[in-house]
Structures are given as structure tokens and as C-alpha cells.
Motif scaffolding. Structure first.
Motif, PDB file in Angstrom:
ATOM      1  N   VAL A  66       0.828  -1.213   0.000  1.00  0.00           N
ATOM      2  CA  VAL A  66       0.000   0.000   0.000  1.00  0.00           C
ATOM      3  C   VAL A  66       0.859   1.260   0.000  1.00  0.00           C
ATOM      4  O   VAL A  66       0.456   2.304  -0.541  1.00  0.00           O
ATOM      5  N   SER A  67       2.063   1.179   0.576  1.00  0.00           N
ATOM      6  CA  SER A  67       2.979   2.317   0.521  1.00  0.00           C
ATOM      7  C   SER A  67       3.388   2.603  -0.917  1.00  0.00           C
ATOM      8  O   SER A  67       3.398   3.761  -1.363  1.00  0.00           O
ATOM      9  N   LEU A  68       3.724   1.547  -1.654  1.00  0.00           N
ATOM     10  CA  LEU A  68       4.138   1.695  -3.047  1.00  0.00           C
ATOM     11  C   LEU A  68       2.983   2.206  -3.905  1.00  0.00           C
ATOM     12  O   LEU A  68       3.161   3.117  -4.732  1.00  0.00           O
ATOM     13  N   ILE A  69       1.811   1.648  -3.699  1.00  0.00           N
ATOM     14  CA  ILE A  69       0.639   2.073  -4.480  1.00  0.00           C
ATOM     15  C   ILE A  69       0.315   3.537  -4.196  1.00  0.00           C
ATOM     16  O   ILE A  69       0.024   4.317  -5.115  1.00  0.00           O
ATOM     17  N   SER A  70       0.367   3.932  -2.915  1.00  0.00           N
ATOM     18  CA  SER A  70       0.063   5.322  -2.553  1.00  0.00           C
ATOM     19  C   SER A  70       1.061   6.283  -3.189  1.00  0.00           C
ATOM     20  O   SER A  70       0.680   7.347  -3.691  1.00  0.00           O
ATOM     21  N   PHE A  71       2.330   5.888  -3.182  1.00  0.00           N
ATOM     22  CA  PHE A  71       3.360   6.759  -3.744  1.00  0.00           C
ATOM     23  C   PHE A  71       3.197   6.913  -5.256  1.00  0.00           C
ATOM     24  O   PHE A  71       3.181   8.039  -5.771  1.00  0.00           O
ATOM     25  N   ILE A  72       3.068   5.816  -5.942  1.00  0.00           N
ATOM     26  CA  ILE A  72       2.951   5.867  -7.400  1.00  0.00           C
ATOM     27  C   ILE A  72       1.691   6.623  -7.813  1.00  0.00           C
ATOM     28  O   ILE A  72       1.723   7.477  -8.713  1.00  0.00           O
ATOM     29  N   THR A  73       0.586   6.337  -7.148  1.00  0.00           N
ATOM     30  CA  THR A  73      -0.671   7.009  -7.480  1.00  0.00           C
ATOM     31  C   THR A  73      -0.567   8.510  -7.225  1.00  0.00           C
ATOM     32  O   THR A  73      -1.041   9.326  -8.027  1.00  0.00           O
ATOM     33  N   GLY A  74       0.066   8.882  -6.121  1.00  0.00           N
ATOM     34  CA  GLY A  74       0.241  10.295  -5.814  1.00  0.00           C
ATOM     35  C   GLY A  74       1.105  11.008  -6.833  1.00  0.00           C
ATOM     36  O   GLY A  74       0.826  12.156  -7.219  1.00  0.00           O
ATOM     37  N   GLN A  75       2.155  10.342  -7.280  1.00  0.00           N
ATOM     38  CA  GLN A  75       3.045  10.940  -8.274  1.00  0.00           C
ATOM     39  C   GLN A  75       2.360  11.090  -9.626  1.00  0.00           C
ATOM     40  O   GLN A  75       2.495  12.118 -10.299  1.00  0.00           O
ATOM     41  N   VAL A  76       1.615  10.079 -10.027  1.00  0.00           N
ATOM     42  CA  VAL A  76       0.979  10.099 -11.345  1.00  0.00           C
ATOM     43  C   VAL A  76      -0.164  11.109 -11.406  1.00  0.00           C
ATOM     44  O   VAL A  76      -0.309  11.863 -12.379  1.00  0.00           O
ATOM     45  N   THR A  77      -0.990  11.142 -10.348  1.00  0.00           N
ATOM     46  CA  THR A  77      -2.176  12.008 -10.349  1.00  0.00           C
ATOM     47  C   THR A  77      -1.903  13.404  -9.811  1.00  0.00           C
ATOM     48  O   THR A  77      -2.683  14.328 -10.053  1.00  0.00           O
ATOM     49  N   GLY A  78      -0.800  13.570  -9.054  1.00  0.00           N
ATOM     50  CA  GLY A  78      -0.529  14.852  -8.409  1.00  0.00           C
ATOM     51  C   GLY A  78      -1.313  15.045  -7.130  1.00  0.00           C
ATOM     52  O   GLY A  78      -1.181  16.076  -6.454  1.00  0.00           O
ATOM     53  N   ASN A  79      -2.132  14.069  -6.760  1.00  0.00           N
ATOM     54  CA  ASN A  79      -2.925  14.112  -5.527  1.00  0.00           C
ATOM     55  C   ASN A  79      -2.268  13.174  -4.504  1.00  0.00           C
ATOM     56  O   ASN A  79      -2.356  11.949  -4.626  1.00  0.00           O
ATOM     57  N   VAL A  80      -1.617  13.743  -3.495  1.00  0.00           N
ATOM     58  CA  VAL A  80      -0.863  12.929  -2.544  1.00  0.00           C
ATOM     59  C   VAL A  80      -1.698  12.527  -1.326  1.00  0.00           C
ATOM     60  O   VAL A  80      -1.143  12.048  -0.331  1.00  0.00           O
ATOM     61  N   SER A  81      -3.010  12.699  -1.395  1.00  0.00           N
ATOM     62  CA  SER A  81      -3.876  12.308  -0.278  1.00  0.00           C
ATOM     63  C   SER A  81      -4.370  10.869  -0.398  1.00  0.00           C
ATOM     64  O   SER A  81      -5.448  10.533   0.087  1.00  0.00           O
ATOM     65  N   GLN A  82      -3.594  10.014  -1.038  1.00  0.00           N
ATOM     66  CA  GLN A  82      -4.001   8.624  -1.207  1.00  0.00           C
ATOM     67  C   GLN A  82      -3.987   7.867   0.116  1.00  0.00           C
ATOM     68  O   GLN A  82      -4.814   6.966   0.336  1.00  0.00           O
ATOM     69  N   VAL A  83      -3.061   8.225   1.012  1.00  0.00           N
ATOM     70  CA  VAL A  83      -2.998   7.563   2.314  1.00  0.00           C
ATOM     71  C   VAL A  83      -4.277   7.824   3.100  1.00  0.00           C
ATOM     72  O   VAL A  83      -4.763   6.957   3.837  1.00  0.00           O
ATOM     73  N   ASP A  84      -4.830   9.024   2.946  1.00  0.00           N
ATOM     74  CA  ASP A  84      -6.051   9.375   3.683  1.00  0.00           C
ATOM     75  C   ASP A  84      -7.185   8.395   3.379  1.00  0.00           C
ATOM     76  O   ASP A  84      -7.992   8.079   4.261  1.00  0.00           O
ATOM     77  N   LYS A  85      -7.255   7.926   2.143  1.00  0.00           N
ATOM     78  CA  LYS A  85      -8.332   7.011   1.750  1.00  0.00           C
ATOM     79  C   LYS A  85      -8.190   5.653   2.433  1.00  0.00           C
ATOM     80  O   LYS A  85      -9.170   4.912   2.568  1.00  0.00           O
ATOM     81  N   LEU A  86      -6.973   5.328   2.835  1.00  0.00           N
ATOM     82  CA  LEU A  86      -6.712   4.020   3.443  1.00  0.00           C
ATOM     83  C   LEU A  86      -6.541   4.106   4.960  1.00  0.00           C
ATOM     84  O   LEU A  86      -6.410   3.068   5.621  1.00  0.00           O
ATOM     85  N   TRP A  87      -6.543   5.323   5.504  1.00  0.00           N
ATOM     86  CA  TRP A  87      -6.207   5.529   6.925  1.00  0.00           C
ATOM     87  C   TRP A  87      -7.109   4.725   7.843  1.00  0.00           C
ATOM     88  O   TRP A  87      -6.643   4.171   8.853  1.00  0.00           O
ATOM     89  N   SER A  88      -8.387   4.645   7.541  1.00  0.00           N
ATOM     90  CA  SER A  88      -9.336   3.959   8.416  1.00  0.00           C
ATOM     91  C   SER A  88      -9.527   2.492   8.039  1.00  0.00           C
ATOM     92  O   SER A  88     -10.300   1.785   8.700  1.00  0.00           O
ATOM     93  N   ILE A  89      -8.830   2.046   7.008  1.00  0.00           N
ATOM     94  CA  ILE A  89      -9.043   0.691   6.492  1.00  0.00           C
ATOM     95  C   ILE A  89      -7.894  -0.251   6.828  1.00  0.00           C
ATOM     96  O   ILE A  89      -8.121  -1.357   7.351  1.00  0.00           O
TER      97      ILE A  89
END
Length: 339
Positions: A66-89
């Protein structure tokens, strides 16, 4: 949507004050019983060599993914709040993996309270527009726009490393660390005791208090923006721009206070299992408290610039631990005093 009434806010707040006071009394009695020796905790050592089979290996694999997915997704989309979506999960997933590997009554109880926390927080994040389709879309946390302007972070390489090391890797490590008391419980494997019951009741009580605080904040902001859209006059308390009644008249961040305490008491499951008041698995709750200190100060600096009355509000109400034992007839909005 109707405007939240003062009577409703008062009822909610009084219920939370009674609950907070009851939890305080519970722990005062429990500590007294422990100090006097009327009750005792089991004593158990921890075989850390068995941590991998107990579920740590699986959790580390999930954390890395999930760390790798969050990083890559944040870099590609420019939205680095990907961790927030997983914080409660992901904490629910980690606790579930520990419970699956070592299916004991204590671990099942820990999974239950974690799932209760995660369900409530996921719902609150969803209703505020945190989730969207596709899942990597949605709004970015407004604070990152300010952080991007900081020296070094305002460079491409600086932000790249910050997203990789802090936002993606560190925060996901923190979420895993929060659940490591479940590893202590798995390794100790002692019987349930009254301490487990006290911790469970406390966490569920704090989840309820956090829910009320989030609800009061949500209703305040919804009503404020409804009036703005309709061109209505913003009278007090909506004219201040920020919620400052109910629980927020006693603590500037009662929801943040409850969140920090939830994970502190979750750590005490490891004490119930081992009899050790201090062990390695306290790292997660300690790091979370540190994170909240920094993130809250950042949020408040932004709020103070946006709403001039917030500085006066800060002078009247504590950041976290206010006088939440005050059982009053009403909890109206804080009257901002003139200098």
C-alpha cells in the motif's frame, strides 16, 4: 437540512461529558485496585522470534504494497492524499491478519474495536467527499498546498522525496505500528481479564465521543455553507467561520483528542496480555501523538489566517484536553471576547 438546535447540541454534549466522567472514574478505580494489589495482571514474556508466524510478515507485506501504491498514485495524479483514503481501512486489515493467524479471544476483541473505529471513520471520510470514482481521484488535503510552499519542498526533488519518505512510507508504517499491540497479544496468549474489559469499554466510549464531535462539526459547517449559498446573514456563531459550541466550547479538537486516546488505550491491550506497562509496541501511539501535534498546529495556523476570531478562540479554549468534565445546562458557542 434543518439548522442544528442548541438543545440538540446541549444534549449531545452532556451525554459525552457524563461518558467522559464515567470513563475517568472507571480508570481511577481500576488503577487503585491495581496499586493496592486487589487485582493483578498476568505476567508473560514475549518471544519476538515468533513475530513472523504470528502475522507480522503478512502485515509488513501489505504495508509495503500500500505504501508503493500510494506513492505511485500520488506521483501520477498529483494528488498525494491517497494515504487518507486508506487511513481507516488498513489498521483493520492488520488487526484482522493478527487475529486470523492467532485466533484468541483477546485478538478477536481487538479486531472488534478496531473494526468499530474503522467503520465510523470510513463513514465520516465518505460523507465529507473523501471517496470518489475512480478511487485515486477526489480532493487533496488542503494543507498540502501550504506545505508545498515550504523551502526545499517547493522543489521537484524535494517534494518527490517528501511524498516517498513521509507521506507514503512513514505514514503507512505508522498505521502498522498502531496495531502492533495485537502482536504482543498474539505472542503472550494469556486469558482475558478485567483490564481487557476496561480497555474495550473505553475505546468504544471514545469512538462515540469522536462521533459526536465530528457530527457537531459537520452540522455546523453544513449550516454555515447553506446560509452562504442562500445569501443569508451569518449571525453568531456561524459568523466566526469555525465550530465553537458543544464539545468545541471545551476543547478546540475533541475529535482529535479522542483519536489519540483510542490508540493509547489500544496499546493497553498489550499490558492486559503481558503485564508490561512499557514495551516496544507503544511506538505507534507515541508517533501518532507526535503527528497530531504537528498537523494540528499546521491546521490552526491556516485557520487563524482565514478567520481572525480564531486567535481569540485559542486563548479561551484548550487545544485538546479541556475541561471535558464540566456538566452544564448548556454549551453555547464561545463568545469571542474583544481585546
Amino acid at each position: 437540512m434543518t439548522s442544528p438546535s442548541q438543545d440538540t447540541v446541549d444534549y449531545q454534549t452532556r451525554a459525552c461529558v457524563v461518558l467522559w466522567s464515567a470513563l475517568t472514574l472507571l480508570w481511577a478505580v481500576l488503577v487503585l485496585l491495581l496499586v493496592t494489589g486487589l487485582i493483578s495482571l498476568p505476567q508473560a514474556g514475549l518471544d519476538w522470534e515468533a513475530a513472523g508466524p504470528a502475522g507480522l510478515t503478512s502485515c509488513l507485506a501489505v504495508c509495503a504494497a500500500v505504501s508503493l501504491i500510494s506513492f505511485i498514485t500520488g506521483q501520477v495524479t498529483g494528488n498525494v492524499s491517497q494515504v487518507d483514503k486508506l487511513w481507516s481501512i488498513v489498521p483493520v486489515v492488520y488487526t484482522g491478519l493478527f487475529a486470523f493467524q492467532s485466533c484468541t479471544p483477546r485478538l478477536l476483541l481487538m479486531f472488534l474495536v478496531t473494526a468499530s473505529w474503522g467503520t465510523r471513520l470510513t463513514y465520516n471520510f465518505w460523507r465529507r467527499g473523501g471517496y470518489s470514482w475512480p478511487p485515486w481521484a477526489g480532493e487533496e488535503d488542503y494543507r498540502w498546498a501550504y506545505v508545498r510552499k515550504w523551502p526545499v519542498l517547493n522543489t521537484q526533488i524535494g517534494w518527490f522525496l517528501f511524498n516517498l519518505l513521509f507521506i507514503s512510507i512513514y505514514q503507512h508504517f505508522l498505521l502498522l505500528a498502531l496495531t502492533l499491540p495485537a502482536l504482543s497479544a498474539a505472542l503472550a496468549d494469556t486469558d482475558l481479564n478485567i483490564f481487557d474489559l476496561a480497555v474495550t469499554l473505553t475505546i468504544l466510549g471514545l469512538v462515540l465521543i469522536e462521533s459526536v464531535a465530528d457530527q457537531q462539526q459537520e452540522e455546523f459547517q453544513n449550516e454555515k455553507w447553506r446560509r452562504i449559498r442562500n445569501g443569508d446573514t451569518l449571525n453568531h456563531p456561524y459568523s466566526t467561520g469555525f465550530v465553537n459550541w458543544g464539545l468545541f466550547s471545551m476543547s478546540r479538537h475533541p475529535n482529535y483528542l479522542a483519536e489519540q486516546l483510542i490508540w493509547f488505550f489500544f496499546y493497553l491491550f498489550s499490558t492486559a496480555a503481558t503485564g508490561q506497562w512499557v514495551n516496544h509496541t507503544m511506538l505507534g501511539s507515541f508517533l501518532l501523538i507526535l503527528l497530531f501535534q504537528g498537523s494540528t498546529k499546521l491546521s490552526e495556523s491556516i485557520t487563524s489566517e482565514k478567520y481572525p476570531d480564531y486567535k481569540k478562540y485559542k486563548q479561551q479554549v484548550s487545544m485538546f484536553l479541556g475541561n471535558l468534565w464540566t456538566l452544564g445546562r448548556s454549551y453555547p458557542a464561545v463568545i469571542v471576547k474583544e481585546d
